[in-house]
Design a protein around this motif. Sequence first.
Motif, mmCIF file in Angstrom:
data_model
loop_
_atom_site.group_PDB
_atom_site.id
_atom_site.type_symbol
_atom_site.label_atom_id
_atom_site.label_comp_id
_atom_site.label_asym_id
_atom_site.label_seq_id
_atom_site.Cartn_x
_atom_site.Cartn_y
_atom_site.Cartn_z
ATOM 1 N N SER A 186 0.611 -1.509 -0.030
ATOM 2 C CA SER A 186 0.125 -0.166 0.021
ATOM 3 C C SER A 186 0.917 1.332 0.089
ATOM 4 O O SER A 186 1.295 2.398 -0.872
ATOM 5 C CB SER A 186 -0.890 -0.019 1.182
ATOM 6 N N VAL A 187 1.505 1.036 1.102
ATOM 7 C CA VAL A 187 3.149 2.064 0.760
ATOM 8 C C VAL A 187 3.468 2.737 -0.555
ATOM 9 O O VAL A 187 3.458 3.744 -1.119
ATOM 10 C CB VAL A 187 3.678 2.215 1.991
ATOM 11 N N LEU A 188 3.903 1.831 -1.077
ATOM 12 C CA LEU A 188 4.990 1.690 -2.492
ATOM 13 C C LEU A 188 3.904 2.265 -2.877
ATOM 14 O O LEU A 188 3.898 3.012 -4.184
ATOM 15 C CB LEU A 188 5.113 0.339 -2.428
ATOM 16 N N ALA A 189 2.193 1.811 -3.186
ATOM 17 C CA ALA A 189 1.552 2.297 -4.343
ATOM 18 C C ALA A 189 1.523 3.451 -3.944
ATOM 19 O O ALA A 189 0.959 3.743 -4.823
ATOM 20 C CB ALA A 189 0.507 1.469 -4.526
ATOM 21 N N ALA A 190 1.173 4.175 -2.739
ATOM 22 C CA ALA A 190 0.972 5.663 -2.393
ATOM 23 C C ALA A 190 2.131 6.030 -2.596
ATOM 24 O O ALA A 190 1.285 7.688 -3.689
ATOM 25 C CB ALA A 190 0.142 5.625 -1.203
ATOM 26 N N LEU A 191 3.795 5.714 -3.079
ATOM 27 C CA LEU A 191 4.261 6.843 -3.271
ATOM 28 C C LEU A 191 4.872 7.051 -4.420
ATOM 29 O O LEU A 191 5.191 7.514 -4.918
ATOM 30 C CB LEU A 191 5.567 5.968 -2.822
ATOM 31 N N VAL A 192 4.150 5.824 -5.366
ATOM 32 C CA VAL A 192 3.890 5.468 -6.910
ATOM 33 C C VAL A 192 3.193 7.119 -6.880
ATOM 34 O O VAL A 192 3.470 8.328 -8.204
ATOM 35 C CB VAL A 192 3.591 4.187 -7.082
ATOM 36 N N LEU A 193 2.056 6.980 -6.358
ATOM 37 C CA LEU A 193 1.029 8.323 -6.588
ATOM 38 C C LEU A 193 1.666 9.516 -6.525
ATOM 39 O O LEU A 193 1.348 10.363 -7.455
ATOM 40 C CB LEU A 193 -0.462 7.546 -6.383
ATOM 41 N N THR A 194 1.866 9.523 -5.436
ATOM 42 C CA THR A 194 2.058 11.101 -4.803
ATOM 43 C C THR A 194 3.821 11.787 -5.494
ATOM 44 O O THR A 194 4.058 12.426 -6.062
ATOM 45 C CB THR A 194 2.774 10.731 -3.091
ATOM 46 N N GLY A 195 4.729 10.478 -5.811
ATOM 47 C CA GLY A 195 6.041 11.591 -6.975
ATOM 48 C C GLY A 195 5.919 11.177 -8.273
ATOM 49 O O GLY A 195 5.790 12.281 -8.551
ATOM 50 N N TRP A 196 4.422 10.853 -8.588
ATOM 51 C CA TRP A 196 4.399 11.085 -10.265
ATOM 52 C C TRP A 196 3.393 12.198 -9.668
ATOM 53 O O TRP A 196 3.776 13.726 -11.024
ATOM 54 C CB TRP A 196 3.100 10.167 -10.507
ATOM 55 N N ALA A 197 2.676 12.689 -8.510
ATOM 56 C CA ALA A 197 1.709 13.693 -8.720
ATOM 57 C C ALA A 197 2.500 15.212 -9.147
ATOM 58 O O ALA A 197 2.731 16.467 -9.328
ATOM 59 C CB ALA A 197 0.672 14.053 -7.746
ATOM 60 N N GLY A 198 3.634 14.666 -7.442
ATOM 61 C CA GLY A 198 4.840 16.033 -7.635
ATOM 62 C C GLY A 198 5.290 16.652 -9.117
ATOM 63 O O GLY A 198 5.194 17.133 -9.236
ATOM 64 N N ALA A 199 5.253 15.642 -9.960
ATOM 65 C CA ALA A 199 6.171 15.852 -10.576
ATOM 66 C C ALA A 199 4.763 16.393 -11.583
ATOM 67 O O ALA A 199 5.721 16.888 -12.356
ATOM 68 C CB ALA A 199 7.231 14.303 -11.928
ATOM 69 N N ARG A 200 4.107 16.253 -12.154
ATOM 70 C CA ARG A 200 3.114 17.038 -13.114
ATOM 71 C C ARG A 200 3.213 17.794 -12.717
ATOM 72 O O ARG A 200 2.625 19.209 -13.769
ATOM 73 C CB ARG A 200 2.149 15.428 -12.804
ATOM 74 N N LEU A 201 2.437 18.346 -11.190
ATOM 75 C CA LEU A 201 2.716 20.019 -10.976
ATOM 76 C C LEU A 201 3.886 20.389 -11.095
ATOM 77 O O LEU A 201 3.640 21.809 -11.067
ATOM 78 C CB LEU A 201 2.122 19.686 -9.189
ATOM 79 N N GLY A 202 4.506 19.970 -10.704
ATOM 80 C CA GLY A 202 6.119 20.693 -10.882
ATOM 81 C C GLY A 202 6.245 20.828 -12.933
ATOM 82 O O GLY A 202 7.611 21.058 -12.860
ATOM 83 N N ALA A 203 5.642 19.896 -13.455
ATOM 84 C CA ALA A 203 6.604 20.173 -14.727
ATOM 85 C C ALA A 203 7.067 19.057 -15.432
ATOM 86 O O ALA A 203 8.569 19.499 -15.736
ATOM 87 C CB ALA A 203 5.902 21.719 -15.129
ATOM 88 N N ALA A 204 7.699 18.231 -14.117
ATOM 89 C CA ALA A 204 8.799 17.546 -14.549
ATOM 90 C C ALA A 204 9.090 15.614 -15.203
ATOM 91 O O ALA A 204 8.256 15.292 -15.162
ATOM 92 C CB ALA A 204 9.727 17.474 -13.251
ATOM 93 N N ALA A 205 9.292 15.043 -15.480
ATOM 94 C CA ALA A 205 9.359 13.893 -16.125
ATOM 95 C C ALA A 205 9.235 13.135 -14.401
ATOM 96 O O ALA A 205 9.824 12.814 -13.837
ATOM 97 C CB ALA A 205 10.526 13.155 -16.276
ATOM 98 N N PRO A 206 8.210 12.146 -15.130
ATOM 99 C CA PRO A 206 7.410 11.698 -13.743
ATOM 100 C C PRO A 206 8.618 9.607 -13.371
ATOM 101 O O PRO A 206 8.508 9.993 -11.964
ATOM 102 C CB PRO A 206 6.453 10.354 -13.654
ATOM 103 N N GLY A 207 9.151 9.894 -14.303
ATOM 104 C CA GLY A 207 10.248 7.982 -13.540
ATOM 105 C C GLY A 207 11.033 8.329 -12.840
ATOM 106 O O GLY A 207 10.990 7.996 -11.798
ATOM 107 N N ARG A 208 11.847 9.743 -12.729
ATOM 108 C CA ARG A 208 12.625 9.264 -11.722
ATOM 109 C C ARG A 208 12.025 10.633 -10.608
ATOM 110 O O ARG A 208 12.576 9.321 -9.209
ATOM 111 C CB ARG A 208 13.596 10.577 -12.227
ATOM 112 N N ALA A 209 11.361 11.273 -9.983
ATOM 113 C CA ALA A 209 10.900 11.111 -9.530
ATOM 114 C C ALA A 209 9.836 10.886 -8.258
ATOM 115 O O ALA A 209 9.846 10.045 -7.378
ATOM 116 C CB ALA A 209 9.472 12.618 -9.128
#
Length: 236
Positions: A186-209
């Motif tokens: 659950s935690v790893l899945a949530a971290l995938v989501l928050t990493g992706w969301a943070g990258a998208r909001l910052g207009a950055a590539a989501p992969g590394r985030a």
Amino acid sequence: MTEPTHDEAHGGALGSRLNWLRAAVLGANDGIVSTAGLVVGVAGATQERAALLTAGLAGLLAGSLSMAAGEYVSVSTQRDSEKAALAAEKRELKEEPEAELAELTGMLQARGLSREVAREAAEQLTERDALKAHARVELGIDPDALANPWHAAWASFAAFTVGALLPLLAIVLPPAHWRLPVTVVSVLAALVLTGWAGARLGAAAPGRAVLRNVVGGAVAMAVTYAVGTLLGVAGE
């Protein structure tokens, strides 16, 4: 000159909303990682639901209140600095209006306007609202939209709490033998989501985030679980 589009006219408001959204995502991410590390560490020492719930709730409350207090102090300091800068600018406008007009003209010139256009624009801005013009051009401050420390504190508290609830519920609700795997997944899945969301909001590539987020969370849980296991064995 063409009229500004709807998006251009509201660019500042959009940027402000994006900043709040990024802060909310980061706050939730902190809640997920810190609480997950805590409850997984306790799970390494004991599988008693009461102990896990107590540790999780303590971590949630301590973390959310700490985040809120820190954000309140930080934004209050920023707001005090902005008010002091505005007060100084207001005093300078009253004591040296011509010098301030020349200063505003020079700043507008530095942005690409000709001397004549910059002077005319500076005069019109000064006639309309001299303090607001200098605050925005010289200080980068909008006097009508100073940061609110209470809003920031409540937003940080809420974001951290929402994030912390996930690992807390994941560790206490399933049967004992499923608690750890359910929490980790659950935690790893949530971290995938928050990493992706943070990258998208910052207009950055989501992969590394996403990778940084997941690896950081996984390492935190692994370390705390190992420590909890060692302490649990030592205490037997």
